[in-house]
Design a protein around this motif. Structure first.
Motif, PDB file in Angstrom:
ATOM      1  N   ALA A  90      -9.488   0.162  -1.446  1.00 43.59           N
ATOM      2  CA  ALA A  90      -8.441   0.365  -2.458  1.00 43.59           C
ATOM      3  C   ALA A  90      -7.149   0.789  -1.774  1.00 43.59           C
ATOM      4  CB  ALA A  90      -8.876   1.416  -3.473  1.00 43.59           C
ATOM      5  N   THR A  91      -6.033   0.279  -2.251  1.00 43.98           N
ATOM      6  CA  THR A  91      -4.731   0.588  -1.675  1.00 43.98           C
ATOM      7  C   THR A  91      -3.769   1.067  -2.755  1.00 43.98           C
ATOM      8  OG1 THR A  91      -3.944  -1.687  -1.970  1.00 43.98           O
ATOM      9  CG2 THR A  91      -5.018  -1.160   0.136  1.00 43.98           C
ATOM     10  N   GLY A  92      -2.672   1.693  -2.325  1.00 44.71           N
ATOM     11  CA  GLY A  92      -1.572   2.060  -3.214  1.00 44.71           C
ATOM     12  C   GLY A  92      -2.030   2.844  -4.428  1.00 44.71           C
ATOM     13  N   PRO A  93      -1.566   2.448  -5.613  1.00 41.54           N
ATOM     14  CA  PRO A  93      -1.903   3.194  -6.841  1.00 41.54           C
ATOM     15  C   PRO A  93      -3.377   3.115  -7.209  1.00 41.54           C
ATOM     16  CG  PRO A  93      -0.691   1.185  -7.354  1.00 41.54           C
ATOM     17  CD  PRO A  93      -0.652   1.335  -5.867  1.00 41.54           C
ATOM     18  N   ARG A  94      -4.148   2.204  -6.602  1.00 37.41           N
ATOM     19  CA  ARG A  94      -5.576   2.094  -6.897  1.00 37.41           C
ATOM     20  C   ARG A  94      -6.418   3.053  -6.046  1.00 37.41           C
ATOM     21  NH1 ARG A  94      -2.939  -2.374  -7.196  1.00 37.41           N
ATOM     22  NH2 ARG A  94      -2.939  -2.609  -4.939  1.00 37.41           N
ATOM     23  N   SER A  95      -5.793   3.683  -5.073  1.00 33.95           N
ATOM     24  CA  SER A  95      -6.519   4.635  -4.222  1.00 33.95           C
ATOM     25  C   SER A  95      -6.735   5.944  -4.973  1.00 33.95           C
ATOM     26  CB  SER A  95      -5.740   4.887  -2.935  1.00 33.95           C
ATOM     27  OG  SER A  95      -4.509   5.540  -3.225  1.00 33.95           O
ATOM     28  N   GLU A  96      -7.577   6.807  -4.390  1.00 32.43           N
ATOM     29  CA  GLU A  96      -7.862   8.087  -5.031  1.00 32.43           C
ATOM     30  C   GLU A  96      -6.594   8.908  -5.215  1.00 32.43           C
ATOM     31  OE1 GLU A  96     -10.478  10.737  -6.835  1.00 32.43           O
ATOM     32  OE2 GLU A  96     -10.974   8.773  -5.999  1.00 32.43           O
ATOM     33  N   ILE A  97      -5.773   8.947  -4.173  1.00 38.04           N
ATOM     34  CA  ILE A  97      -4.534   9.723  -4.282  1.00 38.04           C
ATOM     35  C   ILE A  97      -3.569   9.062  -5.260  1.00 38.04           C
ATOM     36  CG2 ILE A  97      -3.297   8.622  -2.361  1.00 38.04           C
ATOM     37  CD1 ILE A  97      -2.274  11.395  -1.591  1.00 38.04           C
ATOM     38  N   GLY A  98      -3.618   7.740  -5.351  1.00 39.88           N
ATOM     39  CA  GLY A  98      -2.765   7.039  -6.298  1.00 39.88           C
ATOM     40  C   GLY A  98      -3.142   7.347  -7.731  1.00 39.88           C
TER      41      GLY A  98
ATOM     42  N   PRO B  70       2.686  -1.456   9.850  1.00 39.32           N
ATOM     43  CA  PRO B  70       3.055  -0.358   8.950  1.00 39.32           C
ATOM     44  C   PRO B  70       1.943  -0.110   7.935  1.00 39.32           C
ATOM     45  CG  PRO B  70       4.868  -1.901   9.211  1.00 39.32           C
ATOM     46  CD  PRO B  70       3.678  -2.535   9.852  1.00 39.32           C
ATOM     47  N   GLY B  71       1.695   1.160   7.626  1.00 40.59           N
ATOM     48  CA  GLY B  71       0.640   1.504   6.689  1.00 40.59           C
ATOM     49  C   GLY B  71       0.807   0.838   5.342  1.00 40.59           C
ATOM     50  N   ARG B  72       2.051   0.562   4.930  1.00 41.86           N
ATOM     51  CA  ARG B  72       2.290  -0.049   3.621  1.00 41.86           C
ATOM     52  C   ARG B  72       1.824  -1.500   3.567  1.00 41.86           C
ATOM     53  NH1 ARG B  72       7.519  -2.646   3.123  1.00 41.86           N
ATOM     54  NH2 ARG B  72       7.706  -1.814   1.025  1.00 41.86           N
ATOM     55  N   GLU B  73       1.532  -2.104   4.732  1.00 47.64           N
ATOM     56  CA  GLU B  73       1.097  -3.502   4.758  1.00 47.64           C
ATOM     57  C   GLU B  73      -0.418  -3.652   4.844  1.00 47.64           C
ATOM     58  OE1 GLU B  73       3.220  -5.635   7.758  1.00 47.64           O
ATOM     59  OE2 GLU B  73       5.191  -5.040   6.986  1.00 47.64           O
TER      60      GLU B  73
ATOM     61  N   ASN C 198       0.837  -1.186   0.000  1.00 51.16           N
ATOM     62  CA  ASN C 198       0.000   0.000   0.000  1.00 51.16           C
ATOM     63  C   ASN C 198       0.878   1.245   0.000  1.00 51.16           C
ATOM     64  OD1 ASN C 198      -2.218   1.756   0.330  1.00 51.16           O
ATOM     65  ND2 ASN C 198      -1.977   1.698   2.567  1.00 51.16           N
ATOM     66  N   GLU C 199       1.493   1.515  -1.145  1.00 50.93           N
ATOM     67  CA  GLU C 199       2.374   2.675  -1.266  1.00 50.93           C
ATOM     68  C   GLU C 199       2.473   3.070  -2.716  1.00 50.93           C
ATOM     69  OE1 GLU C 199       6.171   1.528   0.221  1.00 50.93           O
ATOM     70  OE2 GLU C 199       6.480  -0.036  -1.280  1.00 50.93           O
ATOM     71  N   LEU C 200       2.823   4.315  -2.928  1.00 49.65           N
ATOM     72  CA  LEU C 200       3.064   4.804  -4.280  1.00 49.65           C
ATOM     73  C   LEU C 200       4.521   4.590  -4.634  1.00 49.65           C
ATOM     74  CD1 LEU C 200       1.119   8.172  -4.114  1.00 49.65           C
ATOM     75  CD2 LEU C 200       0.310   5.957  -4.918  1.00 49.65           C
ATOM     76  N   PRO C 201       4.865   4.439  -5.918  1.00 52.40           N
ATOM     77  CA  PRO C 201       6.280   4.317  -6.297  1.00 52.40           C
ATOM     78  C   PRO C 201       7.065   5.518  -5.804  1.00 52.40           C
ATOM     79  CG  PRO C 201       4.840   3.847  -8.157  1.00 52.40           C
ATOM     80  CD  PRO C 201       3.960   4.368  -7.066  1.00 52.40           C
TER      81      PRO C 201
END
Length: 844
Positions: free
Chosen positions: A196-204, A113-116, A23-26
């Protein structure tokens, strides 16, 4: 709620994490191994090594060519390993300081961690939390979110629980069921199921724009880059001039090219960027040993210049372990012993019970925990006002009303019990006290506060029906009494404050507590208590007046977060370098405005940690002072390393240039310079980084904010050291030639003398103190290892025939070595004597 709120199983979570990714952006800043390698080989030193190796191949000297290319390869590998390790350390620090999420998995709450976080996770959200992923609410109590990151609208929006038909929406607008990744929960609490997580989220989906904020390089980085550019231009010009003059005078253009390359290599201080990187990464690691995480490397260089340390009280100066020690109801006051047994009188039991009802049912706040603990200690009678009631409404803390009100409904009836607790003046306003009663209350509060207690007031009201007022002021409250809470001072605080005083750092306490409480705790901590400024005082002051007041006042009480920001700005306007601690959502502006923002890692919110440069894992003021001490040590050692680099290049460049100007036999070729660089790099990065702190490190004032790493005093001192080292070695070189020693013997003697002179420069630069005894101490393990490795390599070069032939060395006798050692010791003694007169310039 799905699965009875058991959430995902660990196996499901791992499976989805593997299938859908973290759950993170590149990360735009991440450097691959190939990119690191390309950056390393672009350095001028490596280009010169490879160029000289190619020239030797053209000359047919395959052995020396291969050795030079091997040196180049080893240097590249070492640099790549160091850079990649730095990258891994920084990645680890990013992970440690990244927002963490509280999720429900396998039926248990777990902080990860939020990324997990993965799709389907049940996330527990509370005030101050940053939402880790796009999710829809399945339970919510008065949830409001700040979605300005996505919409640009600054006003928070209300959230409601999702129904089956409303599982998709866009950011913005009230009464929607979705919360979005990166937004902030500014009020209430709830449960949300991740969609939705990571790049699939609104901010992603917005893209990389939010991640691509360019930060200005730290001051040290800019300074070293500028210095390297100056040296590089000067070195390349000298290299070109040498090639031309040597070729014209001696007629051998290939030899001229080699001589020019050797001179260029000797003049390029390419160690500067490497040393800065190593010091910043190792500095972050050392600071982490003091339970402080570094989120921005620039904070390390600023720590040594801090002049004001702003701290809150609860949990930083104190242990954040509140207990109720005093109850006041009417004219009666009851002091509670730590192990008191039995029952409370009815009026005090009612006071404690309603204080508990005005607290969160599952509290995290230390004061609210104290109410729950005291209520549990004395049991619950049949007449307990909270028996079987259900929490139906909460009125949170507001800037205009510093009180929390909660409404409890008795099942089966329309009756509600209302409990309120908060600042005495706020509860007095709810109870509509007249001036006479208000004055009596103020006297009771002052009496308790002067004993160092945190004083809260409690009130109760009755209400019927569900048409609740929009504000707690709509209830008819009855005053129940005052509650005094105590939070013991941390054991490390007194010594830490004393250390700050000796280091010229002023400690300022900014708290929301009552002024008398703040002054009592400040006095116990050793702060100046001549005056106190309240939040109301600050509101009435102009910016100019506040700047005058902050210069002398060390205690600020009853302050709101916006006023903290004004205090920080006022301090900076006076020229102070400000370090600031904070933990709340609204502390983020003041943390960001401070020169060094320090967030609380234990009780702090995610947004405070993200706004800060440092994260304090144990929330202990003593750790802040340890960090300042480490920051000063890191900066001192960095200056020593940079001064050594500058000094050591003077004799190397001088000995490369001397034969070219005088027509004497050439001493060094590129292979000799490469050997010296293999010694210099680890010495300046590893040995100096491991040096212990100066004895007076916390007894001298902070360095000026405008001070430069390469001050005029340091540059002149380095050039003087280098000139004396060059003079010593040059005299030995000329004397050896005068005595008629063979060229190989002269080269060997000069080279050994230069290596020993370099070691002497290491010893001299290890401390700013002038003491031959201190210079000759060998308590640095890294120095032992580097010296031993250098001795072994030098012995091989002098004694092993193939190596001796490669370096074109002749045999050295015991008397030659004794002369070289004696010259190095004499150099150290002379420089230590001169340092006595130069020390003031070095520490300025």
């Amino acid at each position: 709620m799905r699965d009875g709120l058991k959430g995902l199983t660990s196996e499901e979570a791992q499976s989805r994490l593997k299938a859908e990714g973290y759950n993170e952006l590149p990360r735009a800043g991440h450097r691959s191994l190939l990119r690191i390698a390309l950056e390393v080989v672009r350095e001028p030193m490596f280009g010169l090594l490879i160029g000289s190796g190619v020239i030797y191949l053209l000359l047919g000297d395959h052995t020396e060519a291969l050795i030079l290319l091997a040196f180049a390869s080893i240097s590249v590998i070492i640099a790549i390993v160091q850079e990649s390790r730095s990258e891994r350390v920084l990645e680890a620090l990013r992970d440690l300081t990244s927002p963490r999420a509280l999720v429900i998995r396998d039926g248990e709450r777990e902080r990860i961690p939020g990324r997990e976080v993965v799709r389907g996770d049940i996330v527990v959200l509370g005030e101050g939390d940053r939402v880790p992923a796009d999710a829809w609410l399945i339970a919510a109590t008065d949830v409001q979110a700040d979605e300005s990151l996505l919409t640009g609208e600054s006003a928070p929006v209300r959230k409601v629980v999702a129904d089956v038909e409303s599982r998709a929406s866009r950011p913005g607008g009230d009464d929607l069921p979705f919360v979005f990744s990166g937004t902030l929960v500014v009020r209430g609490q709830g449960l949300a199921e991740v969609q939705a997580t990571g790049p699939r989220s609104e901010i992603g989906q917005i893209g990389q724009a939010l991640q691509a904020i360019d930060h200005e390089p730290p001051h040290l980085t800019q300074e070293t880059r500028q210095l390297v550019r100056v040296f590089a231009l000067f070195g390349l010009a000298a290299c070109a001039l040498t090639v031309i003059l040597f070729g014209l005078w001696r007629g051998s253009w290939l030899d001229a090219l080699l001589a020019g390359i050797a001179l260029g290599m000797s003049m390029l201080p390419e160690e500067f960027p490497l040393v800065l990187t190593v010091f910043m990464v190792m500095g972050a690691w050392r600071i982490s040993q003091a339970r402080v995480l570094t989120r921005r490397a620039a904070a390390i260089e600023t720590l040594g210049a801090a002049t004001v340390l702003c701290t809150d009280k609860t949990g930083t100066l104190t242990e954040n372990r509140m207990s109720i020690v005093c109850l006041a109801a009417g004219a009666e006051m009851l002091r509670l012993e730590p192990r008191r047994e039995g029952s409370l009188p009815e009026r005090f039991r009612c006071l404690v019970d309603y204080g508990r009802l005005a607290s969160a049912p599952d509290p995290f706040d230390p004061m609210e925990k104290a109410f729950h603990a005291l209520a549990a200690q004395f049991g619950r009678g049949e007449g307990h006002p909270g028996r079987k009631e259900e929490l139906v409404r909460t009125y949170g803390l507001r800037p205009d009303l510093l009180a929390v009100t909660q409404v409890w409904k008795v099942p089966g009836t329309d009756d509600c019990r209302v409990a309120a607790k908060g600042a005495p003046e706020a509860i007095a306003a709810l109870c509509r006290f007249d001036p006479e009663v208000l004055a009596a209350l103020a006297r009771d509060v002052d009496r308790m506060a002067t004993e160092g207690m945190r004083v809260l007031a409690v009130a109760e009201a009755r209400f019927r029906g569900e048409d609740w007022p929009t504000s707690p002021k709509g209830f008819a409250f009855t005053f129940l009494g005052l509650v005094g809470l105590a939070d013991p001072l941390r054991s490390s605080v007194l010594e830490a404050v004393r250390e700050c005083r000796s280091a010229g750092i002023r400690v300022v306490m900014i708290t929301g507590d009552y002024p008398a409480t703040a002054l009592t705790i400040a006095g116990k901590a050793g702060l100046d208590t001549d005056a106190v400024v309240t939040g109301d005082d600050i509101e009435a002051m102009s910016e100019a007046e506040l700047s005058r007041r902050v210069a002398s006042v060390s205690v600020f009480a009853r302050t709101m977060p916006a006023q903290k920001l004004r205090i920080v700005r006022a301090l900076k306007a006076t020229g102070a370098i400000v370090a600031m601690t904070g933990d709340g959502v609204n502390d983020a502006p003041s943390l960001k405005a401070a020169d060094i923002g320090i967030a609380m890692g234990g009780r702090g919110t995610d947004v405070a940690r993200e706004a800060a440069a440092l994260v304090l894992l144990d929330d202990d003021f003593g750790s802040v002072v340890k960090t300042v001490r480490l920051g000063r040590r890191i900066y001192d050692n960095l200056r020593k390393a940079m001064g050594y680099i500058l000094a050591v290049h003077v004799p190397i460049a001088g000995l490369a240039l001397l034969p070219l100007l005088t027509g004497l036999p050439i001493i060094f070729s590129p292979i000799h310079i490469a050997f010296l660089e293999m010694i210099i790099d680890p010495v300046c990065s590893v040995v100096f980084e491991a040096e212990k702190e100066e004895k007076d490190i916390m007894r001298r004032p902070p360095r000026a904010a405008t001070s430069r790493l390469f001050s005029s005093g340091l540059v002149l001192w380095s050039l003087l050291q280098g000139a004396l080292a060059f003079g010593v070695v040059a005299v030995l070189y000329l004397l050896a030639l005068q005595r008629g020693m063979p060229e190989g013997d002269v080269r060997a003697l000069t080279f050994v003398s230069l290596v020993l002179a370099n070691l002497g420069l290491v010893l001299v630069n290890r401390s700013f103190d002038s003491s031959v005894r201190e210079a000759l101490r060998w308590d640095n393990r890294a120095l032992w290892w580097v010296s031993a490795a250098t001795a072994v390599l030098l012995s091989i070069a002098l004694a092993w025939e193939p190596a001796r032939g490669l370096f074109r060395f002749g045999p050295l006798h015991a008397d030659d070595l004794a002369v070289a050692f004696g010259a190095a010791i004499g150099l150290v003694v002379v420089l230590e004597i001169l340092k006595r007169f130069w020390r003031g310039w070095l520490t300025a």
